[in-house]
Design a protein around this motif. Structure first.
Motif, PDB file in Angstrom:
ATOM      1  N   HIS A  55      11.645  14.193   2.567  1.00 32.83           N
ATOM      2  CA  HIS A  55      12.952  13.914   1.988  1.00 32.83           C
ATOM      3  C   HIS A  55      12.969  14.388   0.543  1.00 32.83           C
ATOM      4  N   SER A  56      11.851  14.232  -0.111  1.00 31.88           N
ATOM      5  CA  SER A  56      11.602  14.769  -1.447  1.00 31.88           C
ATOM      6  C   SER A  56      10.089  14.896  -1.596  1.00 31.88           C
ATOM      7  N   PRO A  57       9.619  15.652  -2.595  1.00 32.37           N
ATOM      8  CA  PRO A  57       8.180  15.960  -2.648  1.00 32.37           C
ATOM      9  C   PRO A  57       7.268  14.751  -2.820  1.00 32.37           C
ATOM     10  N   GLY A  58       7.727  13.748  -3.571  1.00 32.61           N
ATOM     11  CA  GLY A  58       6.877  12.595  -3.832  1.00 32.61           C
ATOM     12  C   GLY A  58       7.304  11.331  -3.122  1.00 32.61           C
ATOM     13  N   SER A  59       8.177  11.450  -2.134  1.00 33.52           N
ATOM     14  CA  SER A  59       8.627  10.256  -1.408  1.00 33.52           C
ATOM     15  C   SER A  59       7.432   9.438  -0.951  1.00 33.52           C
ATOM     16  N   THR A  60       7.506   8.145  -1.178  1.00 31.43           N
ATOM     17  CA  THR A  60       6.390   7.246  -0.889  1.00 31.43           C
ATOM     18  C   THR A  60       6.919   5.984  -0.222  1.00 31.43           C
ATOM     19  N   CYS A  61       6.338   5.647   0.921  1.00 31.93           N
ATOM     20  CA  CYS A  61       6.649   4.391   1.592  1.00 31.93           C
ATOM     21  C   CYS A  61       5.660   3.326   1.127  1.00 31.93           C
ATOM     22  N   LEU A  62       6.045   2.085   1.256  1.00 33.92           N
ATOM     23  CA  LEU A  62       5.221   0.964   0.805  1.00 33.92           C
ATOM     24  C   LEU A  62       4.991   0.030   1.986  1.00 33.92           C
ATOM     25  N   TYR A  63       3.736  -0.124   2.360  1.00 30.88           N
ATOM     26  CA  TYR A  63       3.362  -0.879   3.556  1.00 30.88           C
ATOM     27  C   TYR A  63       2.710  -2.185   3.169  1.00 30.88           C
ATOM     28  N   PRO A  91       0.868  -4.902   5.067  1.00 25.93           N
ATOM     29  CA  PRO A  91       0.325  -5.270   6.377  1.00 25.93           C
ATOM     30  C   PRO A  91       0.486  -6.745   6.711  1.00 25.93           C
ATOM     31  N   GLU A  92       0.271  -7.636   5.700  1.00 28.30           N
ATOM     32  CA  GLU A  92       0.329  -9.064   5.997  1.00 28.30           C
ATOM     33  C   GLU A  92       1.750  -9.534   6.283  1.00 28.30           C
ATOM     34  N   LEU A  93       2.744  -8.765   5.850  1.00 27.52           N
ATOM     35  CA  LEU A  93       4.134  -9.086   6.166  1.00 27.52           C
ATOM     36  C   LEU A  93       4.626  -8.350   7.410  1.00 27.52           C
ATOM     37  N   GLY A  94       3.831  -7.417   7.902  1.00 23.46           N
ATOM     38  CA  GLY A  94       4.279  -6.611   9.033  1.00 23.46           C
ATOM     39  C   GLY A  94       5.505  -5.797   8.683  1.00 23.46           C
ATOM     40  N   THR A  95       5.532  -5.279   7.451  1.00 26.39           N
ATOM     41  CA  THR A  95       6.733  -4.636   6.931  1.00 26.39           C
ATOM     42  C   THR A  95       6.396  -3.325   6.241  1.00 26.39           C
ATOM     43  N   LEU A  96       7.271  -2.331   6.445  1.00 22.22           N
ATOM     44  CA  LEU A  96       7.205  -1.065   5.739  1.00 22.22           C
ATOM     45  C   LEU A  96       8.525  -0.871   4.997  1.00 22.22           C
ATOM     46  N   PHE A  97       8.439  -0.608   3.697  1.00 21.07           N
ATOM     47  CA  PHE A  97       9.607  -0.252   2.912  1.00 21.07           C
ATOM     48  C   PHE A  97       9.640   1.271   2.870  1.00 21.07           C
ATOM     49  N   SER A  98      10.598   1.855   3.587  1.00 19.40           N
ATOM     50  CA  SER A  98      10.531   3.292   3.890  1.00 19.40           C
ATOM     51  C   SER A  98      11.350   4.167   2.959  1.00 19.40           C
ATOM     52  N   GLY A  99      12.059   3.587   1.987  1.00 19.24           N
ATOM     53  CA  GLY A  99      12.906   4.424   1.159  1.00 19.24           C
ATOM     54  C   GLY A  99      13.874   5.214   2.028  1.00 19.24           C
ATOM     55  N   ASP A 100      13.930   6.538   1.814  1.00 15.36           N
ATOM     56  CA  ASP A 100      14.790   7.386   2.643  1.00 15.36           C
ATOM     57  C   ASP A 100      13.983   8.274   3.570  1.00 15.36           C
ATOM     58  N   THR A 101      12.743   7.868   3.882  1.00 15.00           N
ATOM     59  CA  THR A 101      11.906   8.670   4.781  1.00 15.00           C
ATOM     60  C   THR A 101      12.179   8.366   6.246  1.00 15.00           C
ATOM     61  N   LEU A 102      12.417   7.105   6.590  1.00 18.82           N
ATOM     62  CA  LEU A 102      12.655   6.741   7.989  1.00 18.82           C
ATOM     63  C   LEU A 102      13.756   5.703   8.056  1.00 18.82           C
ATOM     64  N   PHE A 103      14.716   5.945   8.972  1.00 17.66           N
ATOM     65  CA  PHE A 103      15.841   5.050   9.192  1.00 17.66           C
ATOM     66  C   PHE A 103      15.923   4.658  10.659  1.00 17.66           C
ATOM     67  N   ARG A 125       0.851  -1.192   0.000  1.00 20.65           N
ATOM     68  CA  ARG A 125       0.000   0.000   0.000  1.00 20.65           C
ATOM     69  C   ARG A 125       0.882   1.234   0.000  1.00 20.65           C
ATOM     70  N   ALA A 126       0.675   2.143  -0.958  1.00 26.81           N
ATOM     71  CA  ALA A 126       1.488   3.349  -1.078  1.00 26.81           C
ATOM     72  C   ALA A 126       1.056   4.388  -0.043  1.00 26.81           C
ATOM     73  N   GLU A 160       5.029  -3.016  16.064  1.00 28.36           N
ATOM     74  CA  GLU A 160       5.837  -4.177  15.685  1.00 28.36           C
ATOM     75  C   GLU A 160       6.182  -4.215  14.197  1.00 28.36           C
ATOM     76  N   VAL A 161       5.699  -3.256  13.422  1.00 26.17           N
ATOM     77  CA  VAL A 161       6.009  -3.239  11.990  1.00 26.17           C
ATOM     78  C   VAL A 161       7.508  -3.022  11.791  1.00 26.17           C
ATOM     79  N   GLU A 162       8.120  -3.902  10.995  1.00 29.19           N
ATOM     80  CA  GLU A 162       9.543  -3.769  10.686  1.00 29.19           C
ATOM     81  C   GLU A 162       9.715  -2.750   9.568  1.00 29.19           C
ATOM     82  N   VAL A 163      10.682  -1.866   9.725  1.00 26.71           N
ATOM     83  CA  VAL A 163      10.965  -0.822   8.743  1.00 26.71           C
ATOM     84  C   VAL A 163      12.213  -1.234   7.968  1.00 26.71           C
ATOM     85  N   ARG A 164      12.025  -1.557   6.697  1.00 29.20           N
ATOM     86  CA  ARG A 164      13.148  -1.944   5.838  1.00 29.20           C
ATOM     87  C   ARG A 164      13.502  -0.723   4.992  1.00 29.20           C
TER      88      ARG A 164
END
Length: 217
Positions: free
Chosen positions: A136-144, A146-158, A129-130, A189-193
């Motif tokens: 970090h930039s105007p269109g930065s988008t994380c990808l969530y 839910p069923e994996l308990g994972t967020l792909f955060s790009g360069d928004t969160l480290f 889910r976008a 508990e969501v893991e941030v990758r």
């Protein structure tokens, strides 16, 4: 030099670490990037195709690439997107607010599909889910996922805080708002990758929000 890591605890997610440079505002920095491959044994999404198309393709193997998804358009996150897209006949997906940054790297090639907040990307039974998280930039988008308990955060969160905001097209106040309102509301508990470095968790980053604000830029 690139290396492939398969997360045995979650076979639907692979990480390929690639190395190269990041260039913006007249500066050039050596960086290592996390490229994420999400899906199953048949089809995958590739997130942030960076630096080494051959290493990414080796990890993908003979699986179908549904899309090459870009969390944002800094050159170290998109410099292999066209090569991967062309190799697999897959669309490049990017938020349209990233156009000024994309055009710094690719003047004669445009993304194939616009990504908007709330869009759902699917591959191999996984739904991403976008979440539009500018700053970090105007269109930065994380990808969530839910069923994996994972967020792909790009360069928004480290691990340890939000991404950098000291360069063109970035805003500290905006990234803090994005992290606070869009990311820290996710289950702890969501893991941030992340786009660079090691993973963290939403719950580990939430207590530091006031410290980030106090530190400013």
């Amino acid at each position: 030099m690139s290396r492939r890591e398969v997360h045995s605890h979650e076979p639907a997610v692979q990480r390929v670490v690639t190395s190269g440079t990041f260039s913006l505002d007249g500066g050039v920095w050596e960086v290592s990037n996390n490229v994420w491959i999400v899906g199953d044994d048949v089809e995958v999404l590739v997130i942030d195709a960076a630096h080494d198309a051959d290493a990414i393709a080796a990890a993908v193997g003979d699986r179908r690439v549904v899309a090459v998804v870009c969390t944002h358009a800094h050159d170290d996150h998109v410099n292999q997107a066209p090569a991967l897209a062309d190799r697999y006949g897959a669309p490049i997906v990017l938020h349209p607010a990233e156009a000024p940054l994309w055009e710094m790297t690719w003047q004669e090639r445009t993304p194939d599909r616009a990504m908007a907040d709330g869009d759902v990307l699917r591959a191999g039974g996984v739904e991403l889910r976008a979440l539009h998280t500018p700053g970090h930039s105007p269109g930065s988008t994380c990808l969530y996922a839910p069923e994996l308990g994972t967020l792909f955060s790009g360069d928004t969160l480290f691990f340890g805080g939000p991404g950098a905001t000291g360069r063109s097209f970035s805003s500290f106040d905006t990234i803090i708002e994005s992290v606070r309102d869009r990311l820290l509301t996710l289950p702890p508990e969501v893991e941030v990758r992340t786009g660079h470095g090691e993973a963290t968790w939403i719950g580990a980053e939430a207590p530091h929000l006031l410290d980030w604000v106090a530190r400013g830029h």
